[in-house]
Every structure is written in structure tokens, then in C-alpha cells.
Write a protein that holds these residues in place. Structure first.
Motif, short mmCIF file in Angstrom:
data_model
loop_
_atom_site.label_atom_id
_atom_site.label_comp_id
_atom_site.label_asym_id
_atom_site.label_seq_id
_atom_site.Cartn_x
_atom_site.Cartn_y
_atom_site.Cartn_z
N HIS A 149 -14.69 1.36 -1.71
CA HIS A 149 -13.70 2.36 -2.13
C HIS A 149 -14.17 3.69 -1.55
O HIS A 149 -15.24 4.18 -1.89
N CYS A 199 -7.38 -2.94 -5.88
CA CYS A 199 -7.54 -4.23 -5.19
C CYS A 199 -7.31 -5.35 -6.19
O CYS A 199 -8.25 -5.92 -6.73
N SER A 254 -4.78 2.94 -0.38
CA SER A 254 -4.95 3.35 1.02
C SER A 254 -6.31 3.99 1.28
O SER A 254 -6.49 4.65 2.31
N THR A 261 0.85 -1.19 0.00
CA THR A 261 0.00 0.00 0.00
C THR A 261 0.88 1.24 0.00
O THR A 261 1.70 1.42 0.92
N THR A 268 -8.09 1.41 6.16
CA THR A 268 -7.64 0.29 5.32
C THR A 268 -6.90 -0.74 6.15
O THR A 268 -7.15 -1.95 6.04
N MET A 312 -9.23 1.95 0.79
CA MET A 312 -10.09 0.78 0.63
C MET A 312 -10.44 0.18 1.99
O MET A 312 -9.62 0.17 2.91
N THR A 362 -15.17 -4.95 -1.52
CA THR A 362 -14.55 -3.84 -0.81
C THR A 362 -15.42 -2.59 -0.93
O THR A 362 -16.27 -2.49 -1.83
#
Length: 553
Positions: free
Chosen positions: A262, A215, A126, A42, A53, A128, A260
Motif C-alpha cells: 500500500h 484489496c 489506485s 479501481t 497499480t 496498491m 500487496t
């Protein structure tokens, strides 16, 4: 196209093109547990969401001894610190631009990947929040497909008030999913491609641009065959590394179960046009596919679409100039020629130049000394990565101007594997023109062994075919008529002949003009006669009428 049949047990489970469903559909055996280590990289620059995150990564159900997180601080002010909620195996690396360590996301990720050792590389932005089974859902694919490159499913959340503690607890419990229904959030453009290609199963890997770094994963064994992240790229580096891993045989797999959030709008929602304008220039230099990016013809690019390889020695040097010149004269101009020969052996000191046994090699070297599309190499490189196609041309074979265009229309247009073209009529049967896709070759090499020949492996992963060369206009240079050299005398004669032809043409034009004038004069005379005849008829008619009246009276 179905996968070619193979009787070799070592090749039964390989993925054909990008048809991952035939190898593994995502259903793991009962009781399965992961064994591969995952490295999450990351890059952070003044990120306000990094703690969220890391908290979501700390709540993953993946074995913690198989999960490491590398955070690369790319010059943040204030500097990045790792908070309370983070995975046990979390490391922080600071990039110092003043010490010449570079800057930018791609540069930072390169540093992080080189400092890690996981079997699977997982790019995570960074901003997520990963759901609890996210890492597991990504990683399981690499356990069954060694070339797996997975893409997760993200929903774009525009407003949030999460805390690191809340994220950690809700990811672990599963309550994080209750905040948003991913299907109701902004629909990313990649989902349309997945629908059209059966989740990339029918894409052949050409939709590599869907493999985005927010991702996405790839196995380290594939990544290490590439040039790695390009530090000079400041935008679009995830697309460029996706192109590289495609050419190294990656199998692209959308994993819709790896969900995930965002945190923030998609970049294309606000700056899509500006980003595309910037990236298209950089992409065109480095990625020959898709073809539309290279709108300009007759020029050179950093990565050529086709790399032609011609092997030459002192016995065949006399044919090489014509062979290579015909290659450079192709209507498909996006190519580079590697001229493989014993160049270091050539003597450059005092010698009888006209009696030198390597005279033709010396002349060949001088002929292409300033030609940018010809590179003279000592050894055949075999691997032309990142160029997507290798064309092997026997030095005694010449290609008609449109031959390469026709070849690539067939091979690239139909996403074929290795294609061999029979020798031109009259040539030795061993003289074969061959096109080989780099992505097929890269994947096949993983399976080649004492029991599996490289060509057998290529057939299993992409196919091997033979084609007639009759329509390509291939020429056997050993028997073809030599190109006539024009001397000064020939030139003077040609000029005289042209002047004579010009004089004959001028005379023919003058004759046509005279004939036209004669025809015009005859037409005018005929018109005058016709008019005079008309007057005579009218006078006679009038005299006749008067005579009749006098007679009746």
C-alpha cells in the motif's frame, strides 16, 4: 458450535456460519486452473500512483482472458489516461458530475461494477502494488466457496521511487518482494482480529469491517443480491457494502498469501479519530451490528435491528391492535413492524361503516396511521434485508415487555440460526414465534431446491432450534383477559377513592405526630422526675452525714 449433521449430499460442502476451513483450506488440486473471470474495479481521483497499480496488474499470472480492469476517473484534473503498462482488457470510464452522474469513490465504483461482467468483483485502490500471484490467490477461493469474500494482506510503504516499468518487471520476476518485509511494516488493526477469531473462522461474519476495499473481493452472485455501492456515502463505503454482503450470506476469508504494497500511510494512522467521528453516524443509520454504534434508545433507524412481521385478516383483526401495541412496548425498541393485510381491498367510499365486514381492519389502519414504526403492506415480503433479524409474531400472541430483549439476548448473543418458540400455554401448537437471521436465510436460499427444503438448508448453514416460551411471558390473546376500558364514571370513582385514601393517609400522619408529641412529653416528665429524685437523694445523704457527726460529738 459444530456444523449440524446432514445426510443430503447437496448440503455437505456448504459453509456453516463463517467456518470456511471445513469447506476449503486453500489447497487447490494438482493441475488446477482458474475458470472464473475477475473484474478489477479501481476508482481514481487525481491519483499519482495509478500507473504503478496498473503495471502490477499487467504482471499478474492470472489468465489474461479471465482478467478485466475497469478504471473509473472520478473527475481528475488532468483527466486520467491509461499508460503503456496495463492489462490487455483495461477500460476507462469517466464520471461527469455536471451531467448528474455523481461523485465520490462509492459512486464511481458502482458505475464500474455495473459496467462489468466478471464472476468475481475485485476492489483495488489506485495506490496498491499487487504481487504477481495476488489475483490468483484471491480468485481461487470463489472456485470452491460460491459465497467467498476475500481480504488481502497489505504492507504500508511510506517512501518509494518506483516507475511503472520497474513495477511491471519486478512484479513479474518476484523481485518486488525484496524491497520490504511486510512483517516489519505498519501493523494493521485487522490482523489482531484475525488472530482472535482464527482468521475469521470463528467470527460468524460479524467482523465484516475487516473486508476493506483496498484489496478485497466478492463473488458477483452475492453482490447482485445487495443494493450495491451506496453513491451517497463519501467515506466508509467499503464497510457498508461489506455489511450488505454479510447479510447476503458472504463467507469472509483473510488471504494472507495475496500480498500487496500500500503506497502511503494507513488513513487511521493520521486521521483515525476524524474518520471514526464521521463514519460512526453514517454507519449507525445503516448497520445495526455491532450494537454499540446505536447509543440512543427509543428512536428509529434507517435499518432496524429486528423487523417483526404480523399477518392479519378480517377474522383476526380484533387481536392485532393488542399484539402490535405489545410489540411497540418492548424494552428492545430497535424494531420495525410490518403489518401484512388486505389493505387495498378496503372500501373507502359510501358504506354503512358500522355494518362493514372489514370494520376492524379499517380501525386497525386508522390506529397506526401515524405510527412511524408500523408499515402496512399488502404482501409478506419474506426477505427483510438489510435488517439482520426477522421476527414472525402470530397475531393472536402478545409479548411481555422484556420478551424481545430476552429473545435477542439469546439469538444474537449466541449467534444462533432460526429459533422457534413454542406457543403459550393453551394455544394451538401451530402457533409458533420464530426468529430468523437474514444472513442465514440469504445463504440457505442458494441451496434450496426441489430436493432441499429451505428450512433444511438453513439448518445446514446456521442451525435450527426450538425453545420454551415459558420465561418470555407470551400471552394467548384469544383467551387473555381484555384490557379494561375506563369510562367517565370509572374515572370519577377512581378519583373519589384516591381522595379517600389521601384523607386516610393524612389522618394517619396526624395520629403519628400526636403520638410522637405525647411520647416526647412523657419523656420530658420522666426526666424531670429523675432529676428531682436525684436532688432528694443528695439532700438526704447530706442530712445523714451531718446527723452522724453531731451524734459522734
Amino acid at each position: 458450535m459444530p456444523k449440524p449433521l446432514t445426510t443430503n449430499p447437496a448440503l455437505r460442502d456448504v459453509v456453516y456460519k463463517n467456518q470456511w476451513r471445513d469447506a476449503f483450506d486453500g489447497t487447490v488440486p494438482e493441475g488446477w486452473q482458474p475458470t472464473l473471470k475477475v473484474t478489477v474495479v479501481t476508482a481514481a481521483f487525481n491519483s499519482k500512483t495509478l500507473d504503478l497499480t496498473l503495471a502490477s496488474l499487467a504482471a499478474q499470472d492470472y489468465p489474461e482472458d479471465l482478467l478485466e480492469v475497469v478504471v473509473i476517473d472520478d473527475g481528475s484534473e488532468p483527466a486520467v489516461t491509461i499508460g503503456k503498462y496495463a492489462p490487455k482488457n483495461t477500460r476507462l470510464i469517466r464520471v461527469n458530475e455536471e451531467l448528474g452522474e455523481g461523485w465520490g469513490r462509492s459512486n464511481a465504483l458502482r458505475i464500474g461494477i455495473e459496467a462489468s461482467d466478471g464472476d468475481i468483483i475485485y476492489w483495488v485502490d489506485s495506490d496498491m502494488i499487487l504481487f504477481s500471484d495476488n489475483v490468483r490467490e484471491h480468485a481461487k477461493w470463489a472456485h470452491f466457496i460460491p459465497e467467498a469474500a476475500t481480504i488481502g494482506h497489505k504492507g504500508f510503504v511510506e517512501e518509494w521511487d518506483f516507475t511503472p516499468e520497474q513495477v511491471f518487471n519486478e512484479v513479474r520476476s518476484g523481485d518486488i518482494r525484496k524491497h520490504h518485509d511486510l512483517s516489519t511494516l505498519h501493523r494493521h488493526w485487522s490482523l489482531d482480529i484475525f488472530e482472535k477469531t482464527d482468521d475469521l473462522n470463528a467470527s460468524g461474519g460479524r467482523n465484516y469491517s475487516t473486508h476493506m476495499g483496498a484489496c478485497a473481493t466478492v463473488t458477483r452472485s452475492v453482490y447482485e443480491q445487495t443494493f450495491g455501492q451506496r453513491p451517497e456515502l463519501k467515506l466508509g463505503d467499503d464497510t457498508e457494502i461489506a455489511y450488505q454482503i454479510w447479510q447476503r450470506g458472504a463467507v469472509f476469508i483473510p488471504v494472507m498469501s495475496a500480498e500487496t504494497y500500500h503506497l502511503g500511510r494507513a488513513t487511521v494512522q493520521d486521521k483515525g479519530r476524524e474518520v471514526a467521528h464521521f463514519n460512526d453516524i453514517h454507519f449507525a443509520q445503516r448497520m445495526p451490528i455491532p450494537r454499540y454504534r446505536r447509543g440512543a434508545a427509543n428512536r428509529q433507524w434507517q435499518v432496524p435491528f429486528v423487523t417483526a412481521v404480523v399477518n392479519v385478516d378480517e377474522e383476526t383483526a380484533e387481536f392485532a391492535r393488542r399484539c402490535v401495541d405489545m410489540l411497540l412496548n418492548q424494552t428492545e425498541t430497535d424494531l420495525q413492524v410490518l403489518l401484512v393485510g388486505p389493505w387495498s381491498r378496503l372500501v373507502t367510499g359510501r358504506r354503512r361503516v358500522l355494518a362493514d365486514p372489514d370494520l376492524e381492519l379499517h380501525l386497525l389502519q386508522e390506529w397506526y396511521r401515524c405510527e412511524g414504526r408500523v408499515t402496512m403492506v399488502e404482501n409478506d415480503p419474506d426477505d427483510v434485508f438489510p435488517s439482520p433479524y426477522r421476527l414472525d409474531v402470530p397475531v393472536t400472541v402478545g409479548l411481555a415487555p422484556s420478551a424481545l430483549h430476552e429473545i435477542m439476548r439469546d439469538v444474537y448473543g449466541n449467534d444462533l440460526g432460526v429459533v422457534n418458540y413454542f406457543a403459550p400455554e393453551g394455544a394451538d401448537e401451530a402457533t409458533v414465534l420464530t426468529v430468523r437471521p437474514t444472513q442465514a436465510y440469504s445463504r440457505a436460499l442458494r441451496y434450496a431446491s426441489d430436493k432441499v427444503a429451505p428450512i433444511e438448508a438453513i439448518d445446514a448453514v446456521w442451525g435450527v432450534e426450538w425453545r420454551s416460551s415459558k420465561e418470555l411471558g407470551l400471552v394467548d390473546l384469544r383467551t387473555a383477559e381484555p384490557v379494561k376500558k375506563v369510562t367517565r364514571g370509572d374515572s370519577d370513582l377512581a378519583v373519589r377513592e384516591l381522595r379517600e385514601q389521601l384523607g386516610q393517609e393524612r389522618q394517619r400522619v396526624e395520629n403519628l405526630k400526636q403520638r410522637a408529641r405525647a411520647n416526647r412529653e412523657r419523656a420530658e416528665a420522666a426526666e424531670a422526675r429523675a432529676e428531682a429524685l436525684g436532688i432528694k437523694r443528695r439532700v438526704r445523704s447530706k442530712v445523714s452525714r451531718i446527723t452522724n457527726r453531731v451524734t459522734r460529738a
